[in-house]
Design a protein around this motif. Structure first.
Motif, PDB file in Angstrom:
ATOM      1  N   GLU A  40       0.807  -1.222   0.000  1.00 11.05           N
ATOM      2  CA  GLU A  40       0.000   0.000   0.000  1.00 11.05           C
ATOM      3  C   GLU A  40       0.839   1.270   0.000  1.00 11.05           C
ATOM      4  O   GLU A  40       0.438   2.298   0.532  1.00 11.05           O
ATOM      5  CB  GLU A  40      -0.989  -0.018   1.167  1.00 11.05           C
ATOM      6  CG  GLU A  40      -1.971  -1.174   1.055  1.00 11.05           C
ATOM      7  CD  GLU A  40      -3.002  -1.200   2.165  1.00 11.05           C
ATOM      8  OE1 GLU A  40      -2.914  -0.407   3.119  1.00 11.05           O
ATOM      9  OE2 GLU A  40      -3.921  -2.030   2.057  1.00 11.05           O
ATOM     10  N   VAL A  41       2.030   1.192  -0.602  1.00  9.94           N
ATOM     11  CA  VAL A  41       2.877   2.374  -0.776  1.00  9.94           C
ATOM     12  C   VAL A  41       2.368   3.189  -1.954  1.00  9.94           C
ATOM     13  O   VAL A  41       2.306   4.409  -1.901  1.00  9.94           O
ATOM     14  CB  VAL A  41       4.356   1.967  -0.992  1.00  9.94           C
ATOM     15  CG1 VAL A  41       5.214   3.160  -1.363  1.00  9.94           C
ATOM     16  CG2 VAL A  41       4.888   1.258   0.250  1.00  9.94           C
ATOM     17  N   LEU A  42       1.986   2.491  -3.015  1.00 12.20           N
ATOM     18  CA  LEU A  42       1.497   3.136  -4.231  1.00 12.20           C
ATOM     19  C   LEU A  42      -0.015   3.000  -4.331  1.00 12.20           C
ATOM     20  O   LEU A  42      -0.587   2.020  -3.860  1.00 12.20           O
ATOM     21  CB  LEU A  42       2.135   2.493  -5.468  1.00 12.20           C
ATOM     22  CG  LEU A  42       3.656   2.530  -5.553  1.00 12.20           C
ATOM     23  CD1 LEU A  42       4.120   1.732  -6.759  1.00 12.20           C
ATOM     24  CD2 LEU A  42       4.152   3.961  -5.637  1.00 12.20           C
ATOM     25  N   ASP A  43      -0.649   3.968  -4.983  1.00 15.42           N
ATOM     26  CA  ASP A  43      -2.069   3.855  -5.294  1.00 15.42           C
ATOM     27  C   ASP A  43      -2.267   2.719  -6.294  1.00 15.42           C
ATOM     28  O   ASP A  43      -1.333   2.338  -7.015  1.00 15.42           O
ATOM     29  CB  ASP A  43      -2.588   5.155  -5.904  1.00 15.42           C
ATOM     30  CG  ASP A  43      -2.615   6.298  -4.907  1.00 15.42           C
ATOM     31  OD1 ASP A  43      -2.701   6.036  -3.692  1.00 15.42           O
ATOM     32  OD2 ASP A  43      -2.534   7.457  -5.353  1.00 15.42           O
ATOM     33  N   ASP A  44      -3.493   2.206  -6.358  1.00 19.13           N
ATOM     34  CA  ASP A  44      -3.806   1.187  -7.354  1.00 19.13           C
ATOM     35  C   ASP A  44      -3.491   1.717  -8.744  1.00 19.13           C
ATOM     36  O   ASP A  44      -3.723   2.889  -9.045  1.00 19.13           O
ATOM     37  CB  ASP A  44      -5.290   0.817  -7.304  1.00 19.13           C
ATOM     38  CG  ASP A  44      -5.668   0.087  -6.017  1.00 19.13           C
ATOM     39  OD1 ASP A  44      -4.761  -0.280  -5.245  1.00 19.13           O
ATOM     40  OD2 ASP A  44      -6.866  -0.110  -5.804  1.00 19.13           O
ATOM     41  N   ASP A  75       5.049   7.292 -10.385  1.00 19.78           N
ATOM     42  CA  ASP A  75       5.134   6.800  -9.013  1.00 19.78           C
ATOM     43  C   ASP A  75       6.233   5.760  -8.823  1.00 19.78           C
ATOM     44  O   ASP A  75       6.649   5.506  -7.696  1.00 19.78           O
ATOM     45  CB  ASP A  75       3.804   6.192  -8.584  1.00 19.78           C
ATOM     46  CG  ASP A  75       2.697   7.227  -8.493  1.00 19.78           C
ATOM     47  OD1 ASP A  75       3.007   8.407  -8.229  1.00 19.78           O
ATOM     48  OD2 ASP A  75       1.529   6.853  -8.683  1.00 19.78           O
ATOM     49  N   LEU A  76       6.686   5.140  -9.908  1.00 20.25           N
ATOM     50  CA  LEU A  76       7.703   4.102  -9.797  1.00 20.25           C
ATOM     51  C   LEU A  76       9.090   4.748  -9.808  1.00 20.25           C
ATOM     52  O   LEU A  76       9.463   5.420 -10.762  1.00 20.25           O
ATOM     53  CB  LEU A  76       7.570   3.097 -10.930  1.00 20.25           C
ATOM     54  CG  LEU A  76       6.264   2.296 -10.934  1.00 20.25           C
ATOM     55  CD1 LEU A  76       6.203   1.389 -12.154  1.00 20.25           C
ATOM     56  CD2 LEU A  76       6.122   1.479  -9.662  1.00 20.25           C
ATOM     57  N   VAL A  77       9.842   4.530  -8.743  1.00 18.42           N
ATOM     58  CA  VAL A  77      11.147   5.155  -8.550  1.00 18.42           C
ATOM     59  C   VAL A  77      12.224   4.096  -8.738  1.00 18.42           C
ATOM     60  O   VAL A  77      12.091   2.960  -8.258  1.00 18.42           O
ATOM     61  CB  VAL A  77      11.227   5.765  -7.134  1.00 18.42           C
ATOM     62  CG1 VAL A  77      12.591   6.382  -6.883  1.00 18.42           C
ATOM     63  CG2 VAL A  77      10.118   6.784  -6.930  1.00 18.42           C
ATOM     64  N   ALA A  78      13.302   4.477  -9.430  1.00 21.89           N
ATOM     65  CA  ALA A  78      14.402   3.546  -9.693  1.00 21.89           C
ATOM     66  C   ALA A  78      14.933   2.945  -8.395  1.00 21.89           C
ATOM     67  O   ALA A  78      14.888   3.562  -7.328  1.00 21.89           O
ATOM     68  CB  ALA A  78      15.519   4.257 -10.444  1.00 21.89           C
ATOM     69  N   ASP A  79      15.428   1.725  -8.513  1.00 21.78           N
ATOM     70  CA  ASP A  79      16.008   0.973  -7.404  1.00 21.78           C
ATOM     71  C   ASP A  79      15.000   0.643  -6.309  1.00 21.78           C
ATOM     72  O   ASP A  79      15.338   0.616  -5.127  1.00 21.78           O
ATOM     73  CB  ASP A  79      17.224   1.701  -6.806  1.00 21.78           C
ATOM     74  CG  ASP A  79      18.348   1.867  -7.816  1.00 21.78           C
ATOM     75  OD1 ASP A  79      18.575   0.921  -8.599  1.00 21.78           O
ATOM     76  OD2 ASP A  79      18.969   2.938  -7.837  1.00 21.78           O
ATOM     77  N   ILE A  83       5.431  -5.359  -4.909  1.00 21.60           N
ATOM     78  CA  ILE A  83       4.665  -6.576  -5.176  1.00 21.60           C
ATOM     79  C   ILE A  83       3.215  -6.158  -5.369  1.00 21.60           C
ATOM     80  O   ILE A  83       2.608  -5.533  -4.497  1.00 21.60           O
ATOM     81  CB  ILE A  83       4.799  -7.603  -4.045  1.00 21.60           C
ATOM     82  CG1 ILE A  83       6.257  -8.055  -3.947  1.00 21.60           C
ATOM     83  CG2 ILE A  83       3.875  -8.798  -4.312  1.00 21.60           C
ATOM     84  CD1 ILE A  83       6.544  -8.989  -2.794  1.00 21.60           C
ATOM     85  N   PHE A  84       2.705  -6.475  -6.554  1.00 23.23           N
ATOM     86  CA  PHE A  84       1.332  -6.133  -6.915  1.00 23.23           C
ATOM     87  C   PHE A  84       0.481  -7.393  -6.993  1.00 23.23           C
ATOM     88  O   PHE A  84       0.948  -8.448  -7.432  1.00 23.23           O
ATOM     89  CB  PHE A  84       1.277  -5.452  -8.289  1.00 23.23           C
ATOM     90  CG  PHE A  84       1.890  -4.094  -8.326  1.00 23.23           C
ATOM     91  CD1 PHE A  84       1.193  -2.991  -7.869  1.00 23.23           C
ATOM     92  CD2 PHE A  84       3.164  -3.900  -8.836  1.00 23.23           C
ATOM     93  CE1 PHE A  84       1.743  -1.723  -7.917  1.00 23.23           C
ATOM     94  CE2 PHE A  84       3.727  -2.643  -8.886  1.00 23.23           C
ATOM     95  CZ  PHE A  84       3.019  -1.545  -8.425  1.00 23.23           C
ATOM     96  N   ARG A  85      -0.781  -7.261  -6.616  1.00 23.17           N
ATOM     97  CA  ARG A  85      -1.778  -8.290  -6.895  1.00 23.17           C
ATOM     98  C   ARG A  85      -2.433  -7.914  -8.221  1.00 23.17           C
ATOM     99  O   ARG A  85      -2.812  -6.762  -8.417  1.00 23.17           O
ATOM    100  CB  ARG A  85      -2.832  -8.330  -5.797  1.00 23.17           C
ATOM    101  CG  ARG A  85      -2.313  -8.865  -4.505  1.00 23.17           C
ATOM    102  CD  ARG A  85      -3.372  -8.818  -3.434  1.00 23.17           C
ATOM    103  NE  ARG A  85      -2.805  -9.319  -2.198  1.00 23.17           N
ATOM    104  CZ  ARG A  85      -3.225 -10.414  -1.586  1.00 23.17           C
ATOM    105  NH1 ARG A  85      -4.242 -11.090  -2.072  1.00 23.17           N
ATOM    106  NH2 ARG A  85      -2.654 -10.810  -0.482  1.00 23.17           N
TER     107      ARG A  85
END
Length: 107
Positions: A40-44, A75-79, A83-85
């Motif tokens: 739950e770090v990132l929004d869906d 929202d996706l940061v390098a390094d 884990i996504f469902r």
């Protein structure tokens, strides 16, 4: 669990083949795809919000194949790893079907 890499700012695709009992699933009735961050770090990440990031309609003429482009996500940061469902929705399964888990390594 599926493991994939994402390169921010690039058009690389994640190519998935959805099968049940080793038979490709017909995705023609899918209405929405959601990637839900287990931490739950990132929004869906939803095909409704980002329709150009998801393609499951006749991808290369292969039944059950889906392409996902996450390189445009700010929202996706390098390094990092996430884990996504993978959840698929259709007119019959309006609450969604949990399909699998996918680990994304952002490089």
């Amino acid at each position: 669990m599926i493991e994939e890499k994402v390169i921010p700012g690039r058009d690389n695709t994640i190519d998935l083949l959805f099968t049940a009992d080793n038979i490709a699933e017909d995705l023609s009735t899918v209405t929405k795809v959601v990637l839900k961050d287990e931490n739950e770090v990132l929004d869906d990440i939803s095909s409704e919000d980002h329709p150009t990031w998801f393609n499951w309609t006749n991808v290369g003429g292969v039944i059950g194949r889906m392409e996902i482009k996450l390189g445009a996500s700010l929202d996706l940061v390098a390094d990092t790893r996430h884990i996504f469902r993978i959840i698929l929705f259709d007119p019959v399964n309006t609450n969604g079907i949990f399909w699998d888990r996918m680990m994304i390594k952002v490089i």
